[in-house]
Design an enzyme around this catalytic site. Structure first.
Site, PDB file in Angstrom:
ATOM      1  N   GLY A  72      26.708   8.623  27.287  1.00 12.23           N
ATOM      2  CA  GLY A  72      25.820   9.767  27.156  1.00 12.23           C
ATOM      3  C   GLY A  72      26.152  11.016  27.064  1.00 12.23           C
ATOM      4  O   GLY A  72      25.694  12.240  27.378  1.00 12.23           O
TER       5      GLY A  72
ATOM      6  N   ASN B  57      20.592  -0.122  22.865  1.00 16.72           N
ATOM      7  CA  ASN B  57      20.187  -0.162  24.279  1.00 16.72           C
ATOM      8  C   ASN B  57      19.159   1.377  24.347  1.00 16.72           C
ATOM      9  O   ASN B  57      19.734   2.251  24.587  1.00 16.72           O
ATOM     10  CB  ASN B  57      21.283   0.326  25.539  1.00 16.72           C
ATOM     11  CG  ASN B  57      20.867   0.252  26.859  1.00 16.72           C
ATOM     12  OD1 ASN B  57      19.710   0.118  27.040  1.00 16.72           O
ATOM     13  ND2 ASN B  57      21.776   0.788  27.685  1.00 16.72           N
ATOM     14  N   TRP B  58      17.965   1.001  24.172  1.00 13.95           N
ATOM     15  CA  TRP B  58      16.949   2.094  24.109  1.00 13.95           C
ATOM     16  C   TRP B  58      16.694   2.803  25.539  1.00 13.95           C
ATOM     17  O   TRP B  58      16.343   3.813  25.659  1.00 13.95           O
ATOM     18  CB  TRP B  58      15.853   1.785  23.720  1.00 13.95           C
ATOM     19  CG  TRP B  58      15.441   1.125  22.285  1.00 13.95           C
ATOM     20  CD1 TRP B  58      16.534   1.087  21.610  1.00 13.95           C
ATOM     21  CD2 TRP B  58      14.339   0.779  21.630  1.00 13.95           C
ATOM     22  NE1 TRP B  58      16.139   0.738  20.162  1.00 13.95           N
ATOM     23  CE2 TRP B  58      14.914   0.550  20.219  1.00 13.95           C
ATOM     24  CE3 TRP B  58      13.090   0.824  21.757  1.00 13.95           C
ATOM     25  CZ2 TRP B  58      13.831   0.368  19.053  1.00 13.95           C
ATOM     26  CZ3 TRP B  58      12.151   0.269  20.794  1.00 13.95           C
ATOM     27  CH2 TRP B  58      12.579   0.272  19.534  1.00 13.95           C
ATOM     28  N   LYS B  59      17.286   2.073  26.631  1.00 13.49           N
ATOM     29  CA  LYS B  59      16.985   2.721  28.041  1.00 13.49           C
ATOM     30  C   LYS B  59      15.728   3.092  28.285  1.00 13.49           C
ATOM     31  O   LYS B  59      14.664   2.181  27.790  1.00 13.49           O
ATOM     32  CB  LYS B  59      17.859   3.907  28.226  1.00 13.49           C
ATOM     33  CG  LYS B  59      19.474   3.687  27.812  1.00 13.49           C
ATOM     34  CD  LYS B  59      20.298   4.555  28.400  1.00 13.49           C
ATOM     35  CE  LYS B  59      21.846   4.279  27.927  1.00 13.49           C
ATOM     36  NZ  LYS B  59      22.862   5.425  28.460  1.00 13.49           N
TER      37      LYS B  59
ATOM     38  N   GLU C  84      24.255   2.400  35.043  1.00 11.75           N
ATOM     39  CA  GLU C  84      22.913   3.041  35.411  1.00 11.75           C
ATOM     40  C   GLU C  84      22.261   2.275  36.261  1.00 11.75           C
ATOM     41  O   GLU C  84      21.815   2.522  37.378  1.00 11.75           O
ATOM     42  CB  GLU C  84      22.130   3.609  34.338  1.00 11.75           C
ATOM     43  CG  GLU C  84      22.795   4.734  33.356  1.00 11.75           C
ATOM     44  CD  GLU C  84      22.335   4.783  31.959  1.00 11.75           C
ATOM     45  OE1 GLU C  84      21.367   3.967  31.583  1.00 11.75           O
ATOM     46  OE2 GLU C  84      23.011   5.206  31.173  1.00 11.75           O
TER      47      GLU C  84
ATOM     48  N   GLY D  79      23.798   3.452  23.133  1.00 14.58           N
ATOM     49  CA  GLY D  79      22.535   4.124  23.720  1.00 14.58           C
ATOM     50  C   GLY D  79      21.843   5.182  22.668  1.00 14.58           C
ATOM     51  O   GLY D  79      21.146   4.774  21.672  1.00 14.58           O
ATOM     52  N   GLY D  80      22.297   6.366  22.988  1.00 18.71           N
ATOM     53  CA  GLY D  80      21.594   7.452  21.979  1.00 18.71           C
ATOM     54  C   GLY D  80      21.598   7.492  20.647  1.00 18.71           C
ATOM     55  O   GLY D  80      20.623   7.559  20.024  1.00 18.71           O
TER      56      GLY D  80
ATOM     57  N   SER E 109      28.856   6.693  23.971  1.00 21.72           N
ATOM     58  CA  SER E 109      28.999   7.430  22.874  1.00 21.72           C
ATOM     59  C   SER E 109      29.436   7.131  21.371  1.00 21.72           C
ATOM     60  O   SER E 109      30.021   7.891  20.736  1.00 21.72           O
ATOM     61  CB  SER E 109      29.736   8.913  23.066  1.00 21.72           C
ATOM     62  OG  SER E 109      29.464   9.397  24.376  1.00 21.72           O
TER      63      SER E 109
ATOM     64  N   HIS F 217      24.460  -2.800  33.897  1.00 26.52           N
ATOM     65  CA  HIS F 217      24.677  -1.447  33.285  1.00 26.52           C
ATOM     66  C   HIS F 217      25.054  -0.518  34.134  1.00 26.52           C
ATOM     67  O   HIS F 217      24.676  -0.523  35.362  1.00 26.52           O
ATOM     68  CB  HIS F 217      23.496  -0.914  32.338  1.00 26.52           C
ATOM     69  CG  HIS F 217      23.983   0.171  31.251  1.00 26.52           C
ATOM     70  ND1 HIS F 217      23.919   1.426  32.174  1.00 26.52           N
ATOM     71  CD2 HIS F 217      24.161   0.474  30.007  1.00 26.52           C
ATOM     72  CE1 HIS F 217      24.235   2.263  31.128  1.00 26.52           C
ATOM     73  NE2 HIS F 217      24.378   1.801  29.797  1.00 26.52           N
TER      74      HIS F 217
ATOM     75  N   GLU G 118      32.124  -0.410  29.180  1.00 17.67           N
ATOM     76  CA  GLU G 118      31.407   0.930  29.151  1.00 17.67           C
ATOM     77  C   GLU G 118      32.206   2.094  30.140  1.00 17.67           C
ATOM     78  O   GLU G 118      31.849   2.113  31.287  1.00 17.67           O
ATOM     79  CB  GLU G 118      30.077   0.914  29.219  1.00 17.67           C
ATOM     80  CG  GLU G 118      29.363   0.097  28.350  1.00 17.67           C
ATOM     81  CD  GLU G 118      27.888   0.505  27.917  1.00 17.67           C
ATOM     82  OE1 GLU G 118      27.427   0.807  26.879  1.00 17.67           O
ATOM     83  OE2 GLU G 118      27.093   0.511  29.145  1.00 17.67           O
TER      84      GLU G 118
HETATM   85  P1  PGA Z   1      25.486   5.959  24.884  1.00 19.57           P
HETATM   86  O1  PGA Z   1      24.974   4.915  25.937  1.00 19.57           O
HETATM   87  O2  PGA Z   1      25.709   5.186  23.399  1.00 19.57           O
HETATM   88  O3  PGA Z   1      24.369   7.044  24.944  1.00 19.57           O
HETATM   89  O4  PGA Z   1      26.747   6.796  25.446  1.00 19.57           O
HETATM   90  C1  PGA Z   1      25.641   3.645  25.689  1.00 19.57           C
HETATM   91  C2  PGA Z   1      25.099   2.754  26.942  1.00 19.57           C
HETATM   92  O5  PGA Z   1      24.918   3.455  28.225  1.00 19.57           O
HETATM   93  O6  PGA Z   1      24.824   1.715  26.770  1.00 19.57           O
END
Ligand code: PGA
Length: 253
Positions: A175, A9-11, A99, A236-237, A215, A97, A169
């Site tokens: 994050g 997930n590049w966001k 967010e 994500g990250g 994470s 998601h 999640e």
């Molecule tokens: P993260 O994000 O791996 O940076 O914690 C995961 C996500 O929000 O899908």
């Protein structure tokens, strides 16, 4: 065996050039996807054609949108429909998601509508659920996640629900560098599967992939993915670093 999925997930990160370089670097590294394993790249909308082109012909590799709108078409300036995504060859969409739930006020009901329109177009949703920190601290995370599933998914038929990939999640782990322990992940994944079994029966519940997100990195992926009810991760990250994401792909069961 259930599909095991490493989803990036590049966001809202990377320029086009950086995204191209990242995919090139990932493709060039040795990774192996077995028949039951998939790698999925959820990239920003404008990069979808680039990602489709770079990953074309690679077995078990898919490109996903990070969102879509709940209506078929029409006067919804700035939104992207499932039909638009399908017309360029996209097969997966991340929905709900945390967010999007938090910053864009996506409700369980809106997500039910998005799930419906995806299924109407044979688009596969990666449906995100998970509790915030205060709910975890109060110990009511199971009720919270059960309600998300009930209100967004449980109107589906058994045939439909099997097309959904679920991503659990915990918001407090996204994050933050704070991962749920593999035991906490397994506990919630088993609970989600139990909810699915209660509604649709054990065979259906056993067929649905449940990813963990929050994470995930190369250093913890083997341990987390090794849990019996964890079928990969939404990352994500660490998905923005080629070596990390390749190691995460290689950690799939
Ligand atoms: P993260 O994000 O791996 O940076 O914690 C995961 C996500 O929000 O899908």
């Amino acid at each position: 065996m259930r599909k095991q999925i490493a989803a990036a997930n590049w966001k809202m990160n990377l320029t086009l050039q950086q995204g191209e370089a990242l995919l090139d670097a990932i493709i060039s590294k040795p990774h192996s996807l077995q028949a039951n394993q998939q790698a999925v790249f959820a990239v920003p909308f404008p990069y979808l054609p680039m990602a489709l082109q770079k990953l074309a012909g690679k077995a078990n590799v898919f490109v996903a949108a990070q969102n879509c709108y709940s209506k078929k078409s029409g006067a919804y300036t700035g939104e992207v429909s499932v039909e638009i995504l399908q017309s360029i060859g996209i097969q997966y969409v991340v929905l709900g998601h945390s967010e999007r739930r938090e910053y864009f006020h996506e409700s369980n009901q809106l997500l039910a509508d998005k799930v419906n329109i995806c299924l109407e177009y044979n688009m596969l949703p990666i449906f995100c659920c998970g509790e915030p920190l205060d709910i975890r601290e109060a110990g009511t995370q199971n009720d919270y996640v059960a309600k998300q599933l009930e209100e967004s998914l449980f109107h589906l038929t058994a045939a439909q629900v099997q097309k959904i990939v679920i991503a659990y999640e915990p918001i407090w782990a996204i994050g933050t560098g704070k991962t749920a322990s593999s035991a906490q992940a397994q506990e919630m994944h088993a609970f989600i599967r139990q909810q699915l079994a209660g509604k649709y029966g054990a065979a259906v519940a056993d067929a649905i992939s449940i990813l963990y997100g929050g994470s995930v990195k190369a250093a913890n992926a083997v341990e987390i993915f090794g849990q019996p009810d964890v079928d990969g991760g939404l990352v994500g990250g660490a998905s923005l670093i080629a070596d990390e994401f390749v190691a995460i792909i290689n950690a799939l069961k």
